[in-house]
Enzyme design. Structure first.
Site, PDB file in Angstrom:
ATOM      1  CB  SER A 216      25.879  49.003  35.541  1.00  0.00           C
ATOM      2  OG  SER A 216      26.470  49.966  36.360  1.00  0.00           O
ATOM      3  CD  GLU A 340      21.006  54.931  33.470  1.00  0.00           C
ATOM      4  OE1 GLU A 340      21.460  54.382  34.485  1.00  0.00           O
ATOM      5  OE2 GLU A 340      20.598  54.297  32.480  1.00  0.00           O
ATOM      6  CG  HIS A 460      22.272  52.418  37.529  1.00  0.00           C
ATOM      7  ND1 HIS A 460      22.600  52.632  36.210  1.00  0.00           N
ATOM      8  CD2 HIS A 460      23.291  51.682  38.049  1.00  0.00           C
ATOM      9  CE1 HIS A 460      23.765  52.065  35.943  1.00  0.00           C
ATOM     10  NE2 HIS A 460      24.203  51.476  37.047  1.00  0.00           N
TER      11      HIS A 460
END
Ligand SMILES: *[C@@H]1O[C@H](CO)[C@@H](O)[C@H](O)[C@H]1NC(C)=O
Ligand SMILES: *[C@@H]1O[C@H](CO)[C@@H](O)[C@H](O)[C@H]1NC(C)=O
Ligand SMILES: *[C@@H]1O[C@H](CO)[C@@H](O)[C@H](O)[C@H]1NC(C)=O
Ligand SMILES: *[C@@H]1O[C@H](CO)[C@@H](O)[C@H](O)[C@H]1NC(C)=O
Ligand SMILES: *[C@@H]1O[C@H](CO)[C@@H](O)[C@H](O)[C@H]1NC(C)=O
Ligand SMILES: *[C@@H]1O[C@H](CO)[C@@H](O)[C@H](O)[C@H]1NC(C)=O
Length: 557
Positions: A216, A340, A460
């Site tokens: 990330s 995601e 995610h």
């Protein structure tokens, strides 16, 4: 706005450690001596951990907003045996703040931790993995259990270094002055890399065999160092997970950043007549006052992020890649998880996207509207085109696929396609470097965020849970044998990539390189990280990342 509520996993995983301290040997670094601690895995394997070594002077007082100053020398033995302060950041929701490692926050936070298997008798140096955590450049700490890398070090037979870096305005304020020039958090990461170069040999690590990796905002940071002239010579390989500097949050112009600085200054009653005046005024505010405004800033999309047009990232990442202006001597791995965007749309519109609702109020028109709404928030003109693309062929009763479409509409733009396009352009504008891609399609039995179920696939952050070996730690307790397998295989693959530049095979499946540079139509080929069927997949991104998005982002094919 796009801020995820809580890392619930901690409840499950917070395992108390023994209270008797076994010290690891004292190591003499270039700045002074450090004493570590021995940590023991459940199977009895021991590790030396040097926890919370200072690598830069505390960035407090007059050093607030300045680039990090390398740490000075100390006398005596520094006790690197327990957690120190995390960088100042907004509180997360319960239960995280019950954990002291997470709750003690300060501007004085520039520490790193070295995790090492016991030294080899023959004295060969181990490869080094350098972890940069995510958290939207606003949250994150090496002292959190989610950044506990003991299994990577032990099972990968590598040294892992984790680094704290400044967040929010402390890490990313840009005022156009030398003493608040932007990207301070990235400079912190860089200073930690310099520390590794100078000191890791004393811990048995090879300073010339460093792999930087992050997820990330950490992946966005890794990508920034890949294209940065300042990163040269500090690392041999890099791994981007679910983020790249060309992501929505990955970097922006100095002008946009300065607007955020004005917002902060106004809200703290500082004169906005010049950058100089703003910095002088902000230095007089307490950390709590600044933090207070940062919380509202997020809602107004005024959170700070890295900038380009500055020494560390002189030009936008994709431009740098296309011009070949990046660290050409490194190998790259990059990848994403299957969904995601899911967590983000679920947290924005829970009444429709909560996976426990079997027949939510959604149809094709509504799905398109959700996507168009998101692109209004992103201030992008092409919401309609994106909405059509992701909903094509769907019917009003395809509840799960419609919700997935919105998830892809969010996630492909923010995380997946920036990462895929970064890797692709890196490969196409380099020669001889090894480049590998992956996509995690196996949802762990317990995801990082408990809401991640059903239509949401792999969310995610779940790649980090797998890579850091939580299913190994809790094998047969909360995780299945498949979870265990993928965890083990990912650790081996990442470690082998760090060692040799090629990841080790997954089950019986060999990796092949992501991009065939000889091909007229080079589409990303990735390792499908699914322990029930590890295999290379071609063309998955052909229409999305490598079709629609290359076009919308004006990336020359
Ligand atoms: C710190 O110690 C190193 C030796 O470990 C020495 O080379 C260096 O000059 C010292 N730096 C300062 C500022 O004293
Ligand atoms: C900065 O803010 C001003 C005033 O709100 C606005 O007109 C301008 O477009 C903004 N600049 C950027 C680059 O966002
Ligand atoms: C800014 O000034 C206003 C009006 O004087 C005051 O109400 C407010 O509390 C001040 N805010 C801060 C953060 O000092
Ligand atoms: C934080 O902001 C709120 C309003 O936004 C204000 O009432 C409060 O006094 C502020 N606290 C500090 C410490 O500045
Ligand atoms: C995988 O690679 C190894 C070594 O290059 C090779 O010997 C083996 O045959 C390959 N396996 C498959 C299934 O292609
Ligand atoms: C395994 O994955 C490959 C590539 O995606 C696919 O072609 C194949 O059908 C899959 N096999 C099984 C048993 O699911």
């Amino acid at each position: 706005m796009f801020f995820i509520k809580s890392i619930y996993l901690l409840v499950v995983l917070f395992i108390y450690e023994t209270h008797c301290i076994n010290y690891a040997p004292v190591v003499t670094t270039r700045n002074g001596q450090v004493r570590g601690i021995i940590k023991t895995l459940d199977d009895g394997t021991e590790l030396y951990v040097y926890d919370g070594i200072p690598y830069a002077e505390p960035p407090i007082g007059n050093l607030r907003f300045r680039k990090p100053v390398p740490i000075g020398n100390w006398s005596g033995v520094y006790d690197a045996v327990k957690y120190r302060q995390s960088c100042i950041q907004p509180d997360k929701l319960e239960p995280d703040n019950n954990i002291p490692e997470e709750s003690i926050k300060s501007e004085d936070c520039l520490f790193l931790t070295v995790w090492s298997p016991l030294p080899k008798t023959c004295g060969t140096k181990r490869p080094v993995l350098y972890w940069i955590y995510g958290g939207g450049f606003e949250t994150g700490t090496i002292f959190s259990i989610v950044n506990d890398v003991r299994y990577v070090a032990a099972m990968g037979d590598v040294i892992v270094v984790t680094v704290n870096y400044r967040l929010g305005p402390w890490g990313f304020l840009y005022a156009g002055t030398d003493d608040a020039a932007g990207n301070m958090g990235l400079y912190d990461q860089l200073e930690g890399m310099r520390w590794v170069k100078k000191n890791i040999e004393f811990f048995g690590g090879d300073p010339n065999l460093v792999t930087i990796f992050g997820e990330s905002a950490g992946g966005m940071s890794v990508g920034a160092h890949v294209v940065s002239p300042l990163g040269a010579g500090l690392f041999r390989r890099a791994i981007l997970q679910s983020g790249a500097p060309n992501s929505y949050l990955g970097s922006e112009s100095r002008e946009k950043s300065y607007n955020k600085t004005l917002y902060l200054a106004r809200n703290l009653n500082c004169s906005t007549e010049s950058g100089r005046a703003i910095v002088d005024c902000l230095r007089l505010k307490t950390a709590d006052q600044i933090l207070n405004i940062s919380k509202t800033a997020r809602k107004d999309s005024k959170s700070f992020e890295p900038i380009f047009g500055e020494d560390l990232m002189p030009v936008q990442a994709l431009d740098a890649l296309q011009k070949g202006q990046f660290n050409q001597d490194i190998d790259l791995m990059y990848g994403t998880v299957s969904q995601e965007g899911a967590l983000f749309v679920e947290s924005l519109f829970p009444n429709v996207f909560d996976p426990s609702i079997p027949k939510p109020k959604i149809n094709v028109v509504a799905a398109k509207q959700y996507i168009q709404f998101l692109y209004m928030v992103f201030k992008e003109p092409y919401g309609g085109e994106v909405a059509d693309f992701y909903t094509r062929g769907l019917a009003d009763t395809d509840y799960d696929r419609l919700r997935q479409a919105v998830g892809y509409g969010f996630g492909d733009y923010n995380m997946a396609c920036p990462t895929v396009v970064f890797g692709r352009e890196f490969a196409l504008h380099s020669q001889g470097n090894r480049v590998y891609a992956f996509r995690v399609t196996h949802p762990p039995t317990i995801p990082v965020f408990p809401n991640c179920k059903g239509w949401m696939g792999v969310c995610h952050g779940d790649d980090v849970l797998l890579l850091f070996g939580f299913p190994i730690r809790l094998r047969g307790i909360t995780f299945t044998e498949s979870d265990y397998q993928i965890s083990r295989d990912m650790i081996q693959a990442w470690a082998e990539f760090a060692r040799t530049g090629s990841p080790s095979k997954m089950g019986s499946a060999n990796w092949s390189e992501a991009i065939d540079r000889q091909s007229d139509s080079p589409y990303t080929k990735y390792m499908d990280l699914n322990p029930n069927n590890y295999s290379m997949v071609s063309d998955y991104y052909k229409e999305s990342c490598e079709g629609l998005w290359l076009k919308l982002w004006n990336v020359k094919k």
